[in-house]
Design a protein around this motif. Structure first.
Motif, PDB file in Angstrom:
ATOM      1  N   THR A   1       8.884 -52.608   6.244  1.00 55.52           N
ATOM      2  CA  THR A   1       7.783 -52.174   7.095  1.00 55.52           C
ATOM      3  C   THR A   1       7.575 -53.196   8.206  1.00 55.52           C
ATOM      4  N   ARG A   2       7.427 -52.702   9.439  1.00 53.53           N
ATOM      5  CA  ARG A   2       7.171 -53.587  10.571  1.00 53.53           C
ATOM      6  C   ARG A   2       6.219 -52.892  11.547  1.00 53.53           C
ATOM      7  N   ILE A   3       5.672 -53.647  12.473  1.00 52.34           N
ATOM      8  CA  ILE A   3       4.727 -53.099  13.448  1.00 52.34           C
ATOM      9  C   ILE A   3       5.486 -52.344  14.537  1.00 52.34           C
ATOM     10  N   ALA A   4       5.090 -51.084  14.752  1.00 50.83           N
ATOM     11  CA  ALA A   4       5.677 -50.272  15.817  1.00 50.83           C
ATOM     12  C   ALA A   4       4.798 -50.297  17.064  1.00 50.83           C
ATOM     13  N   ALA A   5       3.477 -50.409  16.874  1.00 54.11           N
ATOM     14  CA  ALA A   5       2.511 -50.510  17.982  1.00 54.11           C
ATOM     15  C   ALA A   5       1.335 -51.342  17.481  1.00 54.11           C
ATOM     16  N   ALA A   6       1.018 -52.412  18.202  1.00 52.88           N
ATOM     17  CA  ALA A   6      -0.046 -53.325  17.776  1.00 52.88           C
ATOM     18  C   ALA A   6      -1.391 -52.953  18.398  1.00 52.88           C
ATOM     19  N   ASP A   7      -2.459 -53.418  17.752  1.00 48.42           N
ATOM     20  CA  ASP A   7      -3.827 -53.231  18.249  1.00 48.42           C
ATOM     21  C   ASP A   7      -4.170 -51.770  18.523  1.00 48.42           C
ATOM     22  N   VAL A   8      -3.832 -50.891  17.589  1.00 44.96           N
ATOM     23  CA  VAL A   8      -4.128 -49.468  17.709  1.00 44.96           C
ATOM     24  C   VAL A   8      -4.945 -49.059  16.491  1.00 44.96           C
ATOM     25  N   ASN A   9      -6.187 -48.666  16.696  1.00 45.14           N
ATOM     26  CA  ASN A   9      -7.064 -48.234  15.611  1.00 45.14           C
ATOM     27  C   ASN A   9      -7.008 -46.714  15.531  1.00 45.14           C
ATOM     28  N   THR A  10      -6.106 -46.206  14.703  1.00 45.24           N
ATOM     29  CA  THR A  10      -5.898 -44.764  14.616  1.00 45.24           C
ATOM     30  C   THR A  10      -6.201 -44.241  13.218  1.00 45.24           C
ATOM     31  N   GLY A  11      -6.641 -43.009  13.168  1.00 48.81           N
ATOM     32  CA  GLY A  11      -6.896 -42.358  11.891  1.00 48.81           C
ATOM     33  C   GLY A  11      -6.101 -41.072  11.754  1.00 48.81           C
ATOM     34  N   PHE A  12      -5.453 -40.653  12.850  1.00 45.53           N
ATOM     35  CA  PHE A  12      -4.699 -39.406  12.822  1.00 45.53           C
ATOM     36  C   PHE A  12      -3.501 -39.536  13.750  1.00 45.53           C
ATOM     37  N   MET A  13      -2.357 -39.053  13.296  1.00 42.56           N
ATOM     38  CA  MET A  13      -1.150 -39.054  14.124  1.00 42.56           C
ATOM     39  C   MET A  13      -0.453 -37.713  14.008  1.00 42.56           C
ATOM     40  N   ALA A  14       0.242 -37.328  15.066  1.00 41.69           N
ATOM     41  CA  ALA A  14       1.018 -36.089  15.064  1.00 41.69           C
ATOM     42  C   ALA A  14       2.251 -36.281  15.922  1.00 41.69           C
ATOM     43  N   LEU A  15       3.306 -35.575  15.561  1.00 40.98           N
ATOM     44  CA  LEU A  15       4.558 -35.614  16.313  1.00 40.98           C
ATOM     45  C   LEU A  15       4.676 -34.400  17.215  1.00 40.98           C
ATOM     46  N   HIS A  16       5.267 -34.591  18.374  1.00 41.13           N
ATOM     47  CA  HIS A  16       5.597 -33.462  19.240  1.00 41.13           C
ATOM     48  C   HIS A  16       6.646 -32.638  18.499  1.00 41.13           C
ATOM     49  N   PRO A  17       6.585 -31.318  18.575  1.00 41.42           N
ATOM     50  CA  PRO A  17       7.534 -30.500  17.792  1.00 41.42           C
ATOM     51  C   PRO A  17       8.994 -30.609  18.222  1.00 41.42           C
ATOM     52  N   THR A  18       9.277 -30.985  19.475  1.00 41.64           N
ATOM     53  CA  THR A  18      10.668 -31.026  19.909  1.00 41.64           C
ATOM     54  C   THR A  18      11.076 -32.324  20.598  1.00 41.64           C
ATOM     55  N   LEU A  19      10.133 -33.099  21.093  1.00 42.42           N
ATOM     56  CA  LEU A  19      10.447 -34.337  21.810  1.00 42.42           C
ATOM     57  C   LEU A  19      10.152 -35.552  20.932  1.00 42.42           C
ATOM     58  N   PRO A  20      10.779 -36.688  21.212  1.00 42.86           N
ATOM     59  CA  PRO A  20      10.530 -37.901  20.411  1.00 42.86           C
ATOM     60  C   PRO A  20       9.222 -38.585  20.844  1.00 42.86           C
ATOM     61  N   LEU A  21       8.098 -37.893  20.620  1.00 43.25           N
ATOM     62  CA  LEU A  21       6.785 -38.390  21.004  1.00 43.25           C
ATOM     63  C   LEU A  21       5.853 -38.401  19.801  1.00 43.25           C
ATOM     64  N   LEU A  22       5.034 -39.436  19.725  1.00 43.11           N
ATOM     65  CA  LEU A  22       4.012 -39.561  18.691  1.00 43.11           C
ATOM     66  C   LEU A  22       2.660 -39.609  19.392  1.00 43.11           C
ATOM     67  N   TYR A  23       1.703 -38.815  18.906  1.00 44.39           N
ATOM     68  CA  TYR A  23       0.340 -38.826  19.427  1.00 44.39           C
ATOM     69  C   TYR A  23      -0.559 -39.444  18.371  1.00 44.39           C
ATOM     70  N   ALA A  24      -1.455 -40.334  18.801  1.00 46.55           N
ATOM     71  CA  ALA A  24      -2.355 -41.009  17.873  1.00 46.55           C
ATOM     72  C   ALA A  24      -3.786 -40.874  18.369  1.00 46.55           C
ATOM     73  N   GLY A  25      -4.658 -40.306  17.529  1.00 49.82           N
ATOM     74  CA  GLY A  25      -6.085 -40.271  17.835  1.00 49.82           C
ATOM     75  C   GLY A  25      -6.651 -41.648  17.540  1.00 49.82           C
ATOM     76  N   THR A  26      -7.289 -42.280  18.533  1.00 47.98           N
ATOM     77  CA  THR A  26      -7.753 -43.654  18.378  1.00 47.98           C
ATOM     78  C   THR A  26      -9.231 -43.789  18.701  1.00 47.98           C
ATOM     79  N   SER A  27      -9.819 -44.871  18.221  1.00 50.10           N
ATOM     80  CA  SER A  27     -11.167 -45.249  18.636  1.00 50.10           C
ATOM     81  C   SER A  27     -11.096 -46.679  19.136  1.00 50.10           C
ATOM     82  N   GLU A  28     -11.873 -46.970  20.163  1.00 50.57           N
ATOM     83  CA  GLU A  28     -11.846 -48.280  20.794  1.00 50.57           C
ATOM     84  C   GLU A  28     -13.268 -48.750  21.042  1.00 50.57           C
ATOM     85  N   ALA A  29     -13.471 -50.055  21.042  1.00 51.27           N
ATOM     86  CA  ALA A  29     -14.777 -50.628  21.319  1.00 51.27           C
ATOM     87  C   ALA A  29     -15.111 -50.453  22.797  1.00 51.27           C
TER      88      ALA A  29
END
Length: 108
Positions: free
Chosen positions: A53-81
């Motif tokens: 296990t390693r860090i893919a993206a740092a300083d990201v406060n996410t609770g939900f993630m989803a992949l694009h159905p055909t492209l190599p994209l990851l979407y992350a729902g985040t909250s920030e101060a």
């Protein structure tokens, strides 16, 4: 077989579109550790073994993630101060490096 440390909140997303090599896929994990981040490890689909296990993206406060159905994209729902009264939720888009599993921030 490697095990992941116990997380108070973990959201896993399996990447089916981009494989590491035959029988392997990327697993993305939302980690609430300090600092919060998105972790990545490989999954051997034949044995169920997880890679390191390693860090893919740092300083990201996410609770939900989803992949694009055909492209190599990851979407992350985040909250920030932010300042009071300002919106604090975003959806971040990341490009997935199919060879390494690393995430490249695109926009929010």
């Amino acid at each position: 077989m490697r095990t992941l440390p116990m997380l108070s909140l973990a959201v896993c997303t399996f990447l089916h579109a981009a494989t590491v090599f035959a029988g392997q896929q990327w697993v993305f994990i939302a980690s609430p550790a300090n600092p919060p981040s998105i972790l990545v490890c490989s999954l051997d689909t034949e044995t169920g073994a997880l890679g390191e296990t390693r860090i893919a993206a740092a300083d990201v406060n996410t609770g939900f993630m989803a992949l694009h159905p055909t492209l190599p994209l990851l979407y992350a729902g985040t909250s920030e101060a932010v300042e009071a009264g300002q919106p604090n939720g975003y959806v971040r888009a990341y490009r997935i490096d199919s060879r390494t599993g690393q995430l490249e921030f695109l926009n929010k």
